[in-house]
Design a protein around this motif. Sequence first.
Motif, PDB file in Angstrom:
ATOM      1  N   THR A 102       0.802  -1.222   0.000  1.00 47.65           N
ATOM      2  CA  THR A 102       0.000   0.000   0.000  1.00 47.65           C
ATOM      3  C   THR A 102       0.839   1.279   0.000  1.00 47.65           C
ATOM      4  O   THR A 102       0.385   2.313  -0.493  1.00 47.65           O
ATOM      5  CB  THR A 102      -0.927   0.025   1.232  1.00 47.65           C
ATOM      6  N   HIS A 103       2.038   1.201   0.550  1.00 53.16           N
ATOM      7  CA  HIS A 103       2.889   2.393   0.643  1.00 53.16           C
ATOM      8  C   HIS A 103       4.325   2.014   0.275  1.00 53.16           C
ATOM      9  O   HIS A 103       5.229   2.047   1.106  1.00 53.16           O
ATOM     10  CB  HIS A 103       2.845   3.000   2.049  1.00 53.16           C
ATOM     11  N   TYR A 104       4.512   1.660  -0.986  1.00 50.88           N
ATOM     12  CA  TYR A 104       5.795   1.125  -1.429  1.00 50.88           C
ATOM     13  C   TYR A 104       6.957   2.078  -1.143  1.00 50.88           C
ATOM     14  O   TYR A 104       7.899   1.742  -0.430  1.00 50.88           O
ATOM     15  CB  TYR A 104       5.730   0.796  -2.925  1.00 50.88           C
ATOM     16  N   GLU A 105       6.909   3.278  -1.694  1.00 52.84           N
ATOM     17  CA  GLU A 105       8.031   4.210  -1.575  1.00 52.84           C
ATOM     18  C   GLU A 105       8.260   4.616  -0.127  1.00 52.84           C
ATOM     19  O   GLU A 105       9.399   4.674   0.342  1.00 52.84           O
ATOM     20  CB  GLU A 105       7.800   5.445  -2.437  1.00 52.84           C
ATOM     21  N   ALA A 106       7.185   4.872   0.615  1.00 53.29           N
ATOM     22  CA  ALA A 106       7.322   5.270   2.018  1.00 53.29           C
ATOM     23  C   ALA A 106       7.935   4.143   2.844  1.00 53.29           C
ATOM     24  O   ALA A 106       8.732   4.391   3.759  1.00 53.29           O
ATOM     25  CB  ALA A 106       5.960   5.659   2.583  1.00 53.29           C
ATOM     26  N   THR A 107       7.590   2.895   2.533  1.00 56.08           N
ATOM     27  CA  THR A 107       8.126   1.756   3.276  1.00 56.08           C
ATOM     28  C   THR A 107       9.619   1.608   3.032  1.00 56.08           C
ATOM     29  O   THR A 107      10.393   1.364   3.961  1.00 56.08           O
ATOM     30  CB  THR A 107       7.399   0.462   2.871  1.00 56.08           C
ATOM     31  N   VAL A 108      10.042   1.753   1.780  1.00 51.23           N
ATOM     32  CA  VAL A 108      11.473   1.652   1.450  1.00 51.23           C
ATOM     33  C   VAL A 108      12.251   2.781   2.126  1.00 51.23           C
ATOM     34  O   VAL A 108      13.333   2.572   2.670  1.00 51.23           O
ATOM     35  CB  VAL A 108      11.667   1.674  -0.077  1.00 51.23           C
ATOM     36  N   LYS A 109      11.692   3.989   2.106  1.00 53.89           N
ATOM     37  CA  LYS A 109      12.371   5.117   2.746  1.00 53.89           C
ATOM     38  C   LYS A 109      12.436   4.929   4.266  1.00 53.89           C
ATOM     39  O   LYS A 109      13.437   5.280   4.900  1.00 53.89           O
ATOM     40  CB  LYS A 109      11.653   6.428   2.400  1.00 53.89           C
ATOM     41  N   ARG A 110      11.378   4.369   4.843  1.00 51.88           N
ATOM     42  CA  ARG A 110      11.380   4.107   6.283  1.00 51.88           C
ATOM     43  C   ARG A 110      12.456   3.080   6.650  1.00 51.88           C
ATOM     44  O   ARG A 110      13.162   3.228   7.652  1.00 51.88           O
ATOM     45  CB  ARG A 110      10.002   3.599   6.722  1.00 51.88           C
ATOM     46  N   PHE A 111      12.590   2.056   5.831  1.00 49.01           N
ATOM     47  CA  PHE A 111      13.621   1.061   6.082  1.00 49.01           C
ATOM     48  C   PHE A 111      15.007   1.680   5.964  1.00 49.01           C
ATOM     49  O   PHE A 111      15.906   1.388   6.751  1.00 49.01           O
ATOM     50  CB  PHE A 111      13.481  -0.105   5.099  1.00 49.01           C
TER      51      PHE A 111
END
Length: 257
Positions: A141-150
Motif C-alpha cells: 500500500t505504501h511502497y516508496e514510504a516503506t522503502v524510505k522508512r527502512f
Amino acid sequence: MSQALVSMKSVYSVTEGQGRPILVLHGWGMNQAAWQPIRAQLTQHAQVTWVDLPGHGQSEAQTLGTLEQLVQVLEPLVQTNTCIIGWSLGGLVAQALAYALPDKVARLLLIGSTPCFVQKPTWPYALAPEILEQFATNLETHYEATVKRFFALQFMGTRHHPADLNQLRDAILQYPARLPALHQGLELLRSVDFSTRRLPVPSRWILGRLDKLVPIQVAEVLEQQGYEVMVLPHASHVPFVTHTSEFWAAVEPFIYD
C-alpha cells in the motif's frame, strides 16, 4: 584502473581495479550505489565486482528468487580466491555462496549481518517475525514510504548529516528495487537460518552496537562459536557510510591479507 560492465540474464555488475578478486553484495531494497562512500578505497588494491542483486538496481530480473537460484546466478562472478563482502541480506547470500563454493571463496566479510535474521526457538538474538510481516504488508500500500522508512531505520541512533544521507538515498532510489524482489527478499530474511552451521572459510563480522536490525547480542554468540567479530561502538546498520574511517581500519587488513 580497469573497469568492465557485465550484464547477465538476471544480474548487473561492474568490475573495477586490479588485484585480489572481491565480490560485493548489498542489502535488501538497496543496490550497488550504497557502497559509494568506500568504493574508491576498496578498488585501490583489488579487483572489485559490485553487484545489483536480481530485481534490484539495474539488474534486469523482476524477481530475486530463492537462495539456491541466487547462488546459481552469482556463481559465475565468484573467481578462485574471492573475498566476498556481504552487507545485511547480502551477508546471508555471501554465507550461502561460501557453503556452496568453499574451494573458490577464500574469506567472508559480513557487515550488519547474522546467520539468522528472525527469532527462532534456537536463535532468539534476532528480529521478531512480526516486524518483517509488517514491512511486507506496508509494501503493498505504501511502497516508496516503506522503502524510505527502512532506509532511515538503518541509520537510527547514529549522528549523520541529513543532506549526505538524502543524497545517498536518492542515488539508490534512482534504480528502485522491484516489488516482487522486495517480497522475496523479506522471505529470505524470514526463512534462511545458518545458525546451526559452521562457515567453511575464514570470516570477519562487522557489527554496529546501535544496530536496530541485528541485536548486538549476536556478537557474543558469534565469538563463542569461534568467529572473529568486531563491534563499532557508535555505528548502526551501515557503518561503511556513517563511520567510514573506523570501518576501514577494521576491514582493510582482513580483505587485503
